[in-house]
Design a protein around this motif. Structure first.
Motif, mmCIF file in Angstrom:
data_model
loop_
_atom_site.group_PDB
_atom_site.id
_atom_site.type_symbol
_atom_site.label_atom_id
_atom_site.label_comp_id
_atom_site.label_asym_id
_atom_site.label_seq_id
_atom_site.Cartn_x
_atom_site.Cartn_y
_atom_site.Cartn_z
ATOM 1 N N GLY A 149 -31.129 -2.210 46.705
ATOM 2 C CA GLY A 149 -31.001 -0.800 47.038
ATOM 3 C C GLY A 149 -32.044 -0.285 48.006
ATOM 4 O O GLY A 149 -31.826 0.705 48.689
ATOM 5 N N GLY A 150 -33.168 -0.962 48.103
ATOM 6 C CA GLY A 150 -34.207 -0.537 49.031
ATOM 7 C C GLY A 150 -33.856 -0.784 50.482
ATOM 8 O O GLY A 150 -34.413 -0.158 51.381
ATOM 9 N N SER A 151 -32.937 -1.693 50.732
ATOM 10 C CA SER A 151 -32.579 -2.015 52.114
ATOM 11 C C SER A 151 -31.226 -1.432 52.526
ATOM 12 O O SER A 151 -30.803 -1.606 53.662
ATOM 13 C CB SER A 151 -32.563 -3.537 52.315
ATOM 14 O OG SER A 151 -31.577 -4.123 51.493
ATOM 15 N N ILE A 152 -30.557 -0.739 51.621
ATOM 16 C CA ILE A 152 -29.250 -0.152 51.926
ATOM 17 C C ILE A 152 -29.391 1.368 51.951
ATOM 18 O O ILE A 152 -29.830 1.969 50.982
ATOM 19 C CB ILE A 152 -28.199 -0.560 50.880
ATOM 20 C CG1 ILE A 152 -28.058 -2.071 50.821
ATOM 21 C CG2 ILE A 152 -26.852 0.096 51.189
ATOM 22 C CD1 ILE A 152 -27.201 -2.573 49.677
ATOM 23 N N GLN A 153 -29.028 1.962 53.071
ATOM 24 C CA GLN A 153 -29.079 3.414 53.200
ATOM 25 C C GLN A 153 -27.718 4.021 52.871
ATOM 26 O O GLN A 153 -26.687 3.348 52.947
ATOM 27 C CB GLN A 153 -29.468 3.810 54.620
ATOM 28 C CG GLN A 153 -30.842 3.343 55.024
ATOM 29 C CD GLN A 153 -31.128 3.645 56.483
ATOM 30 O OE1 GLN A 153 -30.228 3.924 57.266
ATOM 31 N NE2 GLN A 153 -32.390 3.573 56.846
ATOM 32 N N ILE A 154 -27.730 5.298 52.545
ATOM 33 C CA ILE A 154 -26.479 5.996 52.255
ATOM 34 C C ILE A 154 -25.552 5.931 53.456
ATOM 35 O O ILE A 154 -24.343 5.746 53.318
ATOM 36 C CB ILE A 154 -26.763 7.452 51.842
ATOM 37 C CG1 ILE A 154 -27.552 7.454 50.532
ATOM 38 C CG2 ILE A 154 -25.476 8.247 51.694
ATOM 39 C CD1 ILE A 154 -28.101 8.792 50.144
ATOM 40 N N SER A 155 -26.121 6.027 54.654
ATOM 41 C CA SER A 155 -25.303 5.950 55.870
ATOM 42 C C SER A 155 -24.591 4.605 55.986
ATOM 43 O O SER A 155 -23.482 4.528 56.514
ATOM 44 C CB SER A 155 -26.157 6.204 57.105
ATOM 45 O OG SER A 155 -27.185 5.244 57.216
ATOM 46 N N HIS A 156 -25.204 3.535 55.475
ATOM 47 C CA HIS A 156 -24.553 2.221 55.483
ATOM 48 C C HIS A 156 -23.295 2.239 54.623
ATOM 49 O O HIS A 156 -22.285 1.639 54.982
ATOM 50 C CB HIS A 156 -25.490 1.135 54.942
ATOM 51 C CG HIS A 156 -26.680 0.887 55.808
ATOM 52 N ND1 HIS A 156 -27.922 0.592 55.265
ATOM 53 C CD2 HIS A 156 -26.832 0.870 57.146
ATOM 54 C CE1 HIS A 156 -28.784 0.413 56.256
ATOM 55 N NE2 HIS A 156 -28.135 0.574 57.405
ATOM 56 N N LEU A 157 -23.366 2.921 53.497
ATOM 57 C CA LEU A 157 -22.208 2.982 52.606
ATOM 58 C C LEU A 157 -21.059 3.764 53.250
ATOM 59 O O LEU A 157 -19.895 3.390 53.117
ATOM 60 C CB LEU A 157 -22.591 3.614 51.272
ATOM 61 C CG LEU A 157 -23.632 2.869 50.460
ATOM 62 C CD1 LEU A 157 -23.992 3.665 49.215
ATOM 63 C CD2 LEU A 157 -23.154 1.488 50.085
ATOM 64 N N LEU A 158 -21.406 4.838 53.941
ATOM 65 C CA LEU A 158 -20.365 5.647 54.580
ATOM 66 C C LEU A 158 -19.683 4.905 55.727
ATOM 67 O O LEU A 158 -18.491 5.053 55.945
ATOM 68 C CB LEU A 158 -20.960 6.967 55.102
ATOM 69 C CG LEU A 158 -21.347 7.972 54.051
ATOM 70 C CD1 LEU A 158 -22.019 9.177 54.701
ATOM 71 C CD2 LEU A 158 -20.155 8.417 53.237
#
Length: 58
Positions: free
Chosen positions: A43-52
């Motif tokens: 989770g530290g390397s994944i941003q919310i923008s990546h999920l979108l």
């Protein structure tokens, strides 16, 4: 049956809700998801923008 009707639109609804939270200053798209879900794997390397955008860092 209702799930089958709503499911194709669920990503759109989620994205709109996230963007509304960002507009209100309650969420930042550049924050790692570990800020909101501490136990999320990597989770530290994944941003919310990546999920979108469905793009993840390698």
């Amino acid at each position: 049956m209702i799930y089958l009707i709503a499911q194709p639109h669920s990503e759109t609804f989620t994205a709109v809700a996230i963007m509304q939270l960002e507009e209100k200053g309650l969420l930042n798209l550049d924050n790692p998801i570990s800020q909101y879900f501490p136990d999320f794997p990597n989770g530290g390397s994944i941003q919310i923008s990546h999920l979108l955008s469905k793009s993840f860092p390698s």
